[in-house]
Design a protein around this motif. Structure first.
Motif: not given
Length: 319
Positions: A117-126, A130-145
């Motif tokens: 799934k696509k997901a986001t979090t605080h940009w500091v931890w994006g 992604q590194e800890q959960h490579p199956a997640v499609q991380v977009d670290e620049d979104k307000i919410y997904v």
């Protein structure tokens, strides 16, 4: 029929995330009948201490059923919580809407709810997510997904944006806008909006460089040059360019382009759809120049952003 909202907290959670429940409180105040029941939850119930030491009384998650479960975030990445992760996995297998705030995304990821799934979090931890959960499609620049019934948001005040989006999905955009006004939220941000501004990203220490950037931001519709910015702060173009680059890490022209891109994206978020008009207002001058800048920076054309904005207004998320 009213909806039951549960905000799950755990030891050292970020107490500001409780503001998300305030959104649902205001939603009730605007309706002729109660639309939401909400509560703070934890695995065992009882008092749970936040990162700043203030404790919150909670109900056990198993006390009832919930239409939406929101997971609070923390200042650091939460440790593994197998009991909570098992509850979330079971809840997600039904019709429960699952949402996370900030580093709460790590809790969802640990439960396997973000795989694919696509997901986001605080940009500091994006990047860590992604590194800890490579199956997640991380977009670290979104307000919410939003991806299916799973929602994730950025950190800190983004919990309000997330809750407003959930209310908008339930009760419509006008109710969400009214709540934003009541909560004195200056601008109700959409999910696709960036978590931080260009001005905050550049953050020069020199008053003159900051003044030049402010001048540029206020005059983006003009054909700005290095000479214009240097003249505004009473420096020679050569000296201005040298100091600007040393303090921001980029040339003035590149910074101006980033400001124009940010403004163009904001206009699209506000409902502007004429590409030529947006190009004119932001100083790109012509559509092709703006299109190249969008593709170079975002990988998508302005028209794609207009299409995305329209979909978001219809409560459909497309990245």
């Amino acid at each position: 029929m009213d909806k039951r909202i549960g905000l799950i907290v755990y030891d050292d959670f970020q107490i500001l995330d409780l503001a998300a429940l305030t959104v649902f409180e205001f939603a009730n105040s605007l309706q002729q009948k109660i639309r939401y029941q909400f509560a703070s939850l934890s695995v065992a119930g009882g008092m749970v201490k936040s990162s700043m030491g203030v404790a919150v009384d909670t109900q056990p998650i198993g006390f009832g059923t919930y239409d939406t479960l929101m997971i609070s975030g923390a200042l650091l990445i939460p440790k593994a919580m197998p009991a909570l992760e098992a509850i979330l996995k079971e809840s997600a297998s039904g019709k429960t809407r699952i949402a996370s705030i900030c580093t709460g995304a790590f809790v969802l990821a640990n439960a396997g709810l973000l795989d694919g799934k696509k997901a986001t979090t605080h940009w500091v931890w994006g990047r860590h997510l992604q590194e800890q959960h490579p199956a997640v499609q991380v977009d670290e620049d979104k307000i919410y997904v939003k991806d299916g019934s799973v929602w994730t948001s950025a950190g800190v005040t983004a919990c309000i944006d997330l809750a407003l989006a959930l209310v908008e999905a339930d009760l419509g955009s006008e109710v969400a806008k009214s709540i934003a006004r009541l909560m004195v939220v200056h601008h109700r941000r959409t999910g696709g909006q960036s978590q931080f501004s260009v001005m905050a990203e550049l953050e020069p220490s020199s008053d003159r460089v900051r003044d030049a950037l402010k001048f540029a931001k206020e005059n983006l519709h003009k054909d700005l040059t290095v000479e214009d910015l240097a003249e505004h702060v009473h420096w020679s173009p050569r000296h201005f360019s040298r100091v600007f680059h040393s303090q921001t890490g980029m040339a003035p022209a590149k910074a101006i382009e980033k400001l124009r891109l940010e403004e163009a994206q904001a206009l699209i978020e506000q409902g502007h759809s004429s590409i030529s008009r947006i190009a004119s207002l932001t100083g790109f001058g012509d559509e092709e120049r703006m299109r190249r800048a969008f593709l170079r920076t975002y990988g998508h054309s302005p028209k794609a952003f207009v299409h995305l904005s329209r979909l978001q207004k219809d409560n459909v998320y497309l990245s």
